[in-house]
Design a protein around this motif. Structure first.
Motif, PDB file in Angstrom:
ATOM      1  N   HIS A  55     -37.723 -46.104  -1.433  1.00  0.00           N
ATOM      2  CA  HIS A  55     -39.061 -46.696  -1.570  1.00  0.00           C
ATOM      3  C   HIS A  55     -40.171 -45.855  -0.951  1.00  0.00           C
ATOM      4  O   HIS A  55     -41.323 -46.296  -0.951  1.00  0.00           O
ATOM      5  CB  HIS A  55     -39.115 -48.113  -0.969  1.00  0.00           C
ATOM      6  N   TYR A  56     -39.848 -44.641  -0.454  1.00  0.00           N
ATOM      7  CA  TYR A  56     -40.908 -43.892   0.202  1.00  0.00           C
ATOM      8  C   TYR A  56     -41.836 -43.193  -0.782  1.00  0.00           C
ATOM      9  O   TYR A  56     -42.925 -42.757  -0.400  1.00  0.00           O
ATOM     10  CB  TYR A  56     -40.340 -42.873   1.194  1.00  0.00           C
ATOM     11  N   GLU A  57     -41.442 -43.134  -2.035  1.00  0.00           N
ATOM     12  CA  GLU A  57     -42.305 -42.508  -3.028  1.00  0.00           C
ATOM     13  C   GLU A  57     -43.634 -43.241  -3.181  1.00  0.00           C
ATOM     14  O   GLU A  57     -44.634 -42.677  -3.635  1.00  0.00           O
ATOM     15  CB  GLU A  57     -41.599 -42.433  -4.386  1.00  0.00           C
ATOM     16  N   GLN A  58     -43.670 -44.519  -2.787  1.00  0.00           N
ATOM     17  CA  GLN A  58     -44.913 -45.283  -2.895  1.00  0.00           C
ATOM     18  C   GLN A  58     -46.021 -44.714  -2.001  1.00  0.00           C
ATOM     19  O   GLN A  58     -47.196 -44.981  -2.236  1.00  0.00           O
ATOM     20  CB  GLN A  58     -44.684 -46.758  -2.548  1.00  0.00           C
ATOM     21  N   PHE A  59     -45.636 -43.930  -0.979  1.00  0.00           N
ATOM     22  CA  PHE A  59     -46.617 -43.365  -0.086  1.00  0.00           C
ATOM     23  C   PHE A  59     -46.956 -41.911  -0.401  1.00  0.00           C
ATOM     24  O   PHE A  59     -47.726 -41.279   0.343  1.00  0.00           O
ATOM     25  CB  PHE A  59     -46.126 -43.455   1.370  1.00  0.00           C
ATOM     26  N   HIS A  60     -46.386 -41.382  -1.463  1.00  0.00           N
ATOM     27  CA  HIS A  60     -46.658 -40.001  -1.826  1.00  0.00           C
ATOM     28  C   HIS A  60     -48.070 -39.854  -2.357  1.00  0.00           C
ATOM     29  O   HIS A  60     -48.650 -40.803  -2.912  1.00  0.00           O
ATOM     30  CB  HIS A  60     -45.659 -39.508  -2.875  1.00  0.00           C
ATOM     31  N   ALA A  61     -48.605 -38.660  -2.223  1.00  0.00           N
ATOM     32  CA  ALA A  61     -49.936 -38.389  -2.786  1.00  0.00           C
ATOM     33  C   ALA A  61     -49.856 -38.448  -4.308  1.00  0.00           C
ATOM     34  O   ALA A  61     -48.872 -38.020  -4.912  1.00  0.00           O
ATOM     35  CB  ALA A  61     -50.406 -37.006  -2.347  1.00  0.00           C
ATOM     36  N   SER A  62     -50.879 -39.010  -4.927  1.00  0.00           N
ATOM     37  CA  SER A  62     -50.872 -39.141  -6.389  1.00  0.00           C
ATOM     38  C   SER A  62     -51.254 -37.812  -7.032  1.00  0.00           C
ATOM     39  O   SER A  62     -51.831 -36.944  -6.408  1.00  0.00           O
ATOM     40  CB  SER A  62     -51.861 -40.226  -6.807  1.00  0.00           C
TER      41      SER A  62
ATOM     42  N   MET B  88     -48.649 -37.275   9.024  1.00  0.00           N
ATOM     43  CA  MET B  88     -48.648 -38.556   9.737  1.00  0.00           C
ATOM     44  C   MET B  88     -47.494 -39.443   9.303  1.00  0.00           C
ATOM     45  O   MET B  88     -46.837 -40.076  10.113  1.00  0.00           O
ATOM     46  CB  MET B  88     -49.959 -39.311   9.454  1.00  0.00           C
ATOM     47  N   LEU B  89     -47.277 -39.506   8.000  1.00  0.00           N
ATOM     48  CA  LEU B  89     -46.288 -40.420   7.433  1.00  0.00           C
ATOM     49  C   LEU B  89     -44.871 -39.839   7.457  1.00  0.00           C
ATOM     50  O   LEU B  89     -43.944 -40.489   6.962  1.00  0.00           O
ATOM     51  CB  LEU B  89     -46.665 -40.772   5.993  1.00  0.00           C
ATOM     52  N   TRP B  90     -44.712 -38.661   8.036  1.00  0.00           N
ATOM     53  CA  TRP B  90     -43.406 -37.999   8.023  1.00  0.00           C
ATOM     54  C   TRP B  90     -42.864 -37.957   6.587  1.00  0.00           C
ATOM     55  O   TRP B  90     -41.699 -38.285   6.323  1.00  0.00           O
ATOM     56  CB  TRP B  90     -42.406 -38.716   8.933  1.00  0.00           C
ATOM     57  N   SER B  91     -43.722 -37.556   5.654  1.00  0.00           N
ATOM     58  CA  SER B  91     -43.351 -37.615   4.234  1.00  0.00           C
ATOM     59  C   SER B  91     -42.123 -36.776   3.918  1.00  0.00           C
ATOM     60  O   SER B  91     -41.269 -37.185   3.126  1.00  0.00           O
ATOM     61  CB  SER B  91     -44.532 -37.171   3.367  1.00  0.00           C
ATOM     62  N   GLU B  92     -42.013 -35.611   4.526  1.00  0.00           N
ATOM     63  CA  GLU B  92     -40.851 -34.761   4.266  1.00  0.00           C
ATOM     64  C   GLU B  92     -39.585 -35.368   4.855  1.00  0.00           C
ATOM     65  O   GLU B  92     -38.543 -35.455   4.193  1.00  0.00           O
ATOM     66  CB  GLU B  92     -41.089 -33.363   4.821  1.00  0.00           C
TER      67      GLU B  92
END
Length: 392
Positions: free
Chosen positions: A385-392, A374-378
């Motif tokens: 600043h996109y690391e804030q949305f990474h899975a913990s 959903m978040l287009w993480s890749e």
């Protein structure tokens, strides 16, 4: 459109009543929402109340009266966001029997098709790209109600009505219309309390995000949203929902206001204009395949502030595209708020909020892998600043 929205923003504190401004003409269901999810000062029909034993009467956004003998059980939707919104209000696709192909593509490409696999079997060849209906195909679905664009002229509605179908014409564009749509769908489905609950939650989210945005006013970055990028540049100018939420979180839309794009709506621009605006953040919409790397790897954009600081982002795609107004808009507001002001975000709980919101809207809890999609993480991984949305 010109409605507005630090400390961490958490879902538990994001609850819901606002003066909602929107694009588009006046409509009986598109008034300012009250805390019950109805319309202030509206008639029973405008509030989505039923009339008569088991019957339902509502007024659409053309001012036409829709009378049903009971809750609609077979609904065809032609406006693109309507199918996903119907599923959210109904918490399932049982009563959706037809939709526009663009709605189907968004479901196929997003998580909706995974949460509700049956939606991919629903008829979606029932209208052209111009929304002109294939009347024979729609009639064959035996719908109780057809949802069609209300601002595209009678030529897309009259053929359906002449075939004996009940047609509701809805307008779209802003938060006010979204509130009206939720009320409308909940009413025709016989679930008015569900619509009121969705609207109440959303309105309180709006108030909370607006408070954060007001506190940041004047210090926000210059932002540009591309509705199209891959083949011709189209940006969101004045009186667009994108302009609304950029302003809501405390940013500045470089394509609106003084020095912005002429006119209103989605506006085609050239490369020189984008370079002259020099946005600090670029948002790439879900209406084409453009990704941040397309800008990072192109020397033409090398001098753009957003490219130099690696602040180009693909907008998330959830149960529906997050770019336009939808039932998932509060998640878009949070996502953008935390990108625009990452120092305010603290320990991000966006992923938790996605699970909470999806459980409320769809009765489904997405997996970490689905949230990444959903978040287009890749695609967004190399952006700041996109690391804030990474899975913990």
């Amino acid at each position: 459109m010109s409605p507005q929205g630090g400390a961490p923003i958490r879902r538990r504190s994001l609850l819901r009543g606002a003066t909602l401004l929107a694009v588009g003409g006046s409509a009986t269901l598109a008034g300012c929402g009250d805390t019950s999810g109805g319309v202030s000062g509206a008639s029973p029909a405008e509030k989505g109340e039923t009339e008569g034993p088991g019957g339902i009467t509502v007024t659409d956004q053309r001012g036409a009266t829709i009378s049903l003998v009971g809750p609609a059980r077979r609904i065809v939707t032609l406006p693109m966001p309507a199918a996903a919104l119907l599923v959210a209000v109904d918490q399932g696709a049982e009563h959706l029997v037809g939709m526009h192909d663009a709605s189907w593509v968004a479901m196929k490409d997003g998580i909706m098709g995974e949460m509700f696999p049956d939606v991919l079997d629903i008829a979606h060849d029932i209208a052209g790209q111009d929304f002109a209906p294939n009347v024979e195909s729609v009639v064959g679905l035996e719908p109780d109600l057809v949802i069609q664009w209300g601002e595209m002229g009678e030529e897309v509605i009259t053929p359906l009505e002449n075939a004996g179908l009940q047609v509701a014409g809805l307008t779209y564009g802003g938060q006010q219309e979204l509130t009206a749509w939720i009320t409308f769908f909940a009413t025709v489905l016989g679930k008015p309390e569900r619509g009121a609950e969705i609207n109440t939650r959303m309105e309180q989210d709006l108030q909370t995000i607006r408070a954060f945005g007001e506190a940041r006013r004047g210090g926000g970055p210059r932002i540009l949203y591309f509705n199209r990028f891959a083949e011709g540049l189209t940006v969101a100018g004045n009186e667009t929902y994108n302009d609304f939420y950029i302003d809501l979180v405390g940013g500045t839309n470089v394509a609106s206001g003084d020095g912005g794009a002429p006119g209103s709506g989605m506006v085609e621009v050239d490369r020189e204009q984008v370079l002259a605006w020099d946005p600090e953040i670029v948002l790439l919409g879900n209406f084409d395949d453009a990704l941040p790397q397309d800008l990072y790897s192109d020397k033409v954009w090398a001098g753009l502030s957003a490219v130099r600081t690696r602040q180009v982002y693909k907008v998330p795609l959830g149960g529906y595209r997050w770019d336009p107004p939808s039932q998932e808009s509060p998640l878009l507001w949070r996502w953008l708020s935390q990108l625009v002001f990452p120092d305010d975000s603290g320990d991000s709980s966006l992923r938790t909020d996605i699970v909470d919101q999806f459980d409320f809207l769809y009765g489904q809890q997405p997996t970490p892998a689905q949230i990444d999609t959903m978040l287009w993480s890749e695609a967004n991984a190399s952006s700041a600043h996109y690391e804030q949305f990474h899975a913990s």
